[in-house]
Write an enzyme that holds these catalytic residues in place. Structure first.
Site, PDB file in Angstrom:
ATOM      1  N   ASN A  33     -10.023  -0.456   0.010  1.00 33.86           N
ATOM      2  CA  ASN A  33      -8.561  -0.354   0.048  1.00 33.86           C
ATOM      3  C   ASN A  33      -8.007  -0.768  -1.316  1.00 33.86           C
ATOM      4  OD1 ASN A  33      -5.823  -0.680   0.420  1.00 33.86           O
ATOM      5  ND2 ASN A  33      -5.995  -1.842   2.330  1.00 33.86           N
ATOM      6  N   CYS A  59       0.824  -1.231   0.000  1.00 33.10           N
ATOM      7  CA  CYS A  59       0.000   0.000   0.000  1.00 33.10           C
ATOM      8  C   CYS A  59       0.846   1.265   0.000  1.00 33.10           C
ATOM      9  CB  CYS A  59      -0.928   0.002   1.199  1.00 33.10           C
ATOM     10  SG  CYS A  59      -1.982  -1.431   1.238  1.00 33.10           S
ATOM     11  N   HIS A 111      -3.648   6.953   3.117  1.00 34.47           N
ATOM     12  CA  HIS A 111      -3.982   5.660   2.513  1.00 34.47           C
ATOM     13  C   HIS A 111      -5.356   5.243   3.042  1.00 34.47           C
ATOM     14  CE1 HIS A 111      -4.049   1.639   1.196  1.00 34.47           C
ATOM     15  NE2 HIS A 111      -3.717   1.081   2.355  1.00 34.47           N
TER      16      HIS A 111
HETATM   17  N1  ACO Z   1     -18.177  -9.855   8.641  1.00 31.98           N
HETATM   18  C1  ACO Z   1     -18.589 -10.197   9.877  1.00 31.98           C
HETATM   19  N2  ACO Z   1     -17.736 -10.587  10.846  1.00 31.98           N
HETATM   20  C2  ACO Z   1     -16.432 -10.619  10.546  1.00 31.98           C
HETATM   21  C3  ACO Z   1     -15.926 -10.268   9.282  1.00 31.98           C
HETATM   22  C4  ACO Z   1     -16.867  -9.878   8.298  1.00 31.98           C
HETATM   23  N3  ACO Z   1     -16.508  -9.507   7.064  1.00 31.98           N
HETATM   24  N4  ACO Z   1     -14.590 -10.396   9.288  1.00 31.98           N
HETATM   25  C5  ACO Z   1     -14.239 -10.797  10.521  1.00 31.98           C
HETATM   26  N5  ACO Z   1     -15.343 -10.944  11.289  1.00 31.98           N
HETATM   27  C6  ACO Z   1     -15.442 -11.344  12.690  1.00 31.98           C
HETATM   28  C7  ACO Z   1     -14.212 -12.075  13.164  1.00 31.98           C
HETATM   29  O1  ACO Z   1     -14.316 -13.456  12.842  1.00 31.98           O
HETATM   30  C8  ACO Z   1     -14.278 -11.813  14.645  1.00 31.98           C
HETATM   31  O2  ACO Z   1     -15.218 -12.689  15.205  1.00 31.98           O
HETATM   32  P1  ACO Z   1     -14.917 -13.414  16.632  1.00 31.98           P
HETATM   33  O3  ACO Z   1     -14.804 -12.279  17.612  1.00 31.98           O
HETATM   34  O4  ACO Z   1     -16.122 -14.282  16.828  1.00 31.98           O
HETATM   35  O5  ACO Z   1     -13.633 -14.146  16.440  1.00 31.98           O
HETATM   36  C9  ACO Z   1     -14.848 -10.409  14.753  1.00 31.98           C
HETATM   37  O6  ACO Z   1     -15.490 -10.166  13.492  1.00 31.98           O
HETATM   38  C10 ACO Z   1     -13.826  -9.317  15.028  1.00 31.98           C
HETATM   39  O7  ACO Z   1     -12.737  -9.467  14.125  1.00 31.98           O
HETATM   40  P2  ACO Z   1     -11.500  -8.517  14.207  1.00 31.98           P
HETATM   41  O8  ACO Z   1     -10.486  -8.960  13.197  1.00 31.98           O
HETATM   42  O9  ACO Z   1     -11.046  -8.372  15.630  1.00 31.98           O
HETATM   43  O10 ACO Z   1     -12.135  -7.106  13.750  1.00 31.98           O
HETATM   44  P3  ACO Z   1     -11.469  -5.694  13.724  1.00 31.98           P
HETATM   45  O11 ACO Z   1     -12.304  -4.777  14.518  1.00 31.98           O
HETATM   46  O12 ACO Z   1      -9.990  -5.736  14.023  1.00 31.98           O
HETATM   47  O13 ACO Z   1     -11.620  -5.256  12.197  1.00 31.98           O
HETATM   48  C11 ACO Z   1     -10.271  -5.116  10.172  1.00 31.98           C
HETATM   49  C12 ACO Z   1     -11.000  -6.028  11.183  1.00 31.98           C
HETATM   50  C13 ACO Z   1     -11.315  -4.246   9.485  1.00 31.98           C
HETATM   51  C14 ACO Z   1      -9.552  -6.007   9.175  1.00 31.98           C
HETATM   52  C15 ACO Z   1      -9.249  -4.212  10.913  1.00 31.98           C
HETATM   53  O14 ACO Z   1      -8.498  -4.974  11.810  1.00 31.98           O
HETATM   54  C16 ACO Z   1      -8.296  -3.488   9.967  1.00 31.98           C
HETATM   55  O15 ACO Z   1      -8.701  -2.672   9.152  1.00 31.98           O
HETATM   56  N6  ACO Z   1      -6.983  -3.747  10.091  1.00 31.98           N
HETATM   57  C17 ACO Z   1      -5.960  -3.030   9.324  1.00 31.98           C
HETATM   58  C18 ACO Z   1      -5.939  -3.401   7.892  1.00 31.98           C
HETATM   59  C19 ACO Z   1      -4.804  -2.657   7.218  1.00 31.98           C
HETATM   60  O16 ACO Z   1      -4.587  -1.475   7.465  1.00 31.98           O
HETATM   61  N7  ACO Z   1      -4.011  -3.342   6.421  1.00 31.98           N
HETATM   62  C20 ACO Z   1      -2.813  -2.698   5.891  1.00 31.98           C
HETATM   63  C21 ACO Z   1      -2.969  -2.180   4.549  1.00 31.98           C
HETATM   64  S1  ACO Z   1      -3.509  -3.403   3.391  1.00 31.98           S
HETATM   65  C22 ACO Z   1      -2.179  -3.771   2.317  1.00 31.98           C
HETATM   66  O17 ACO Z   1      -1.055  -3.441   2.523  1.00 31.98           O
HETATM   67  C23 ACO Z   1      -2.527  -4.605   1.064  1.00 31.98           C
END
Ligand code: ACO
Length: 322
Positions: free
Chosen positions: A279, A112, A249
């Protein structure tokens, strides 16, 4: 000599995939996606629509905005993790499609952060007089390496391209760029199969797709971005109150909110496209910049802070006067 952005452009594929569409594909809800990421829809490339095709559209728009033709371009650098082919590099494919001949053309992979890395390199070539008119591109078809059965990642990504034309100027322009990486975090965000690393046991597609420890990345992203924006302002003796726009980003609205808060910037001064495009990795910053230039929010002379964060982990920033 400084470099200045002479024109911007962006392009997204026609096909739109909404959160409601995703509800039919995996166990998720529009509410979950919106509240956790801010994303409402994203654009997806057709099977015969390649990263270079998206980039060519973005470059054409940027070149028109800068009033330059193919004969003027003397440097092409593309940030991407999803090039058309292993080789030739996608820079040369874009070069040929635009009818540009002879100048250096290459791509780099910094996930990214790819556009910020590419911008930094082009800025150095312009600054040393080795280039006079550079095309700097961020372009991705992340949909190709998305596991469409994995709800934790497939709701996040989209396809698109953004580009800028950089030209020399006696006044800044790009004031400074700051690049960072920390390979100790390499396993937090990865597509494990590549060219030299071949798949183990399972099908190629299993390892080829994006795997992400979202929660852990989230924490590192917020900390790293806080520190790089501070470093950028300190390096130039600029107070955060002087910034006109933050162009981050577009990975997640909550990460963007945290960075804006750190800069004491109201969200009205932050350019957001995450709701419409998701993203788009290296494409997201130049896409957001172009959206804001074209709708008139970003104006000539304003002070902009660009930042990005991604797999590697890599991160970086650019401070510039538009
Ligand atoms: N729909 C419903 N539930 C979901 C989904 C979905 N699409 N995806 C995950 N869940 C569930 C999980 O299974 C988990 O359930 P559990 O508690 O029963 O285990 C729950 O939701 C919470 O999951 P988390 O991963 O803790 O959710 P979080 O609040 O952290 O959000 C997210 C996830 C959106 C991915 C966030 O962590 C994020 O944006 N992280 C950073 C991403 C990023 O910046 N990446 C870098 C750039 S990308 C690149 O370089 C290509």
């Amino acid at each position: 000599m400084y470099s200045r952005i002479a024109g911007t452009g962006h392009y997204v594929p026609k096909k739109v995939l909404t959160n409601t569409d995703l509800e039919q594909m995996v166990d998720t809800t529009d509410e979950w996606i919106k509240s956790r990421s801010g994303i409402e829809r994203r654009h997806i490339a057709e099977a015969d629509e390649y990263t270079s095709d998206l980039a060519v559209q973005a470059c054409t728009a940027a070149m028109e905005a800068a009033a330059v033709g193919p004969e003027d371009i003397d440097f092409i650098v593309v940030g991407t993790t999803t090039p058309d082919l292993v080789f030739p590099n996608v820079g040369t494919i874009i070069q040929a499609k635009l009818g540009i001949y002879g100048c250096p053309a290459f791509s780099l992979e910094a996930a990214c952060s790819g556009f910020i890395y590419a911008l930094s390199i082009a800025d150095k070539f312009i600054g040393t007089g080795q280039a006079k008119c550079a095309l700097v591109v961020g372009a991705e078809t992340l949909s190709r390496i998305t596991d469409w059965s994995d709800r934790s990642t497939c709701v996040l990504f989209g396809d698109g391209a953004g580009a800028v034309v950089l030209k020399p100027d006696e006044d800044a322009g790009i004031i400074s760029t700051h690049l960072r990486a920390d390979g100790r975090y390499k396993d937090l965000l990865t597509a494990k199969t590549g060219v030299s690393v071949q798949p183990e046991g399972d099908a190629l597609s299993d390892g080829f797709n994006v795997q992400m420890a979202g929660n852990e990345i989230f924490k590192v992203a917020v900390k790293s971005l806080e520190s790089i924006v501070e470093e950028t302002l300190d390096a130039n003796g600029i107070d955060k109150s002087e910034l006109d726009w933050l162009i981050p980003h577009q990975a997640n609205i909550r990460i963007i909110n945290a960075t804006a808060k750190r800069l004491s910037m109201p969200m009205e001064k932050v350019i957001l496209t995450v709701q419409d495009y998701g993203n788009t990795s290296a494409a997201s910053v130049p896409m957001a910049l172009d959206v804001a230039v074209r709708d008139g929010r970003v104006k000539r002379g304003q002070l902009l802070l660009l930042e990005a964060f991604g797999g590697g982990l890599t991160w970086g920033s650019a401070l510039l006067r538009y």
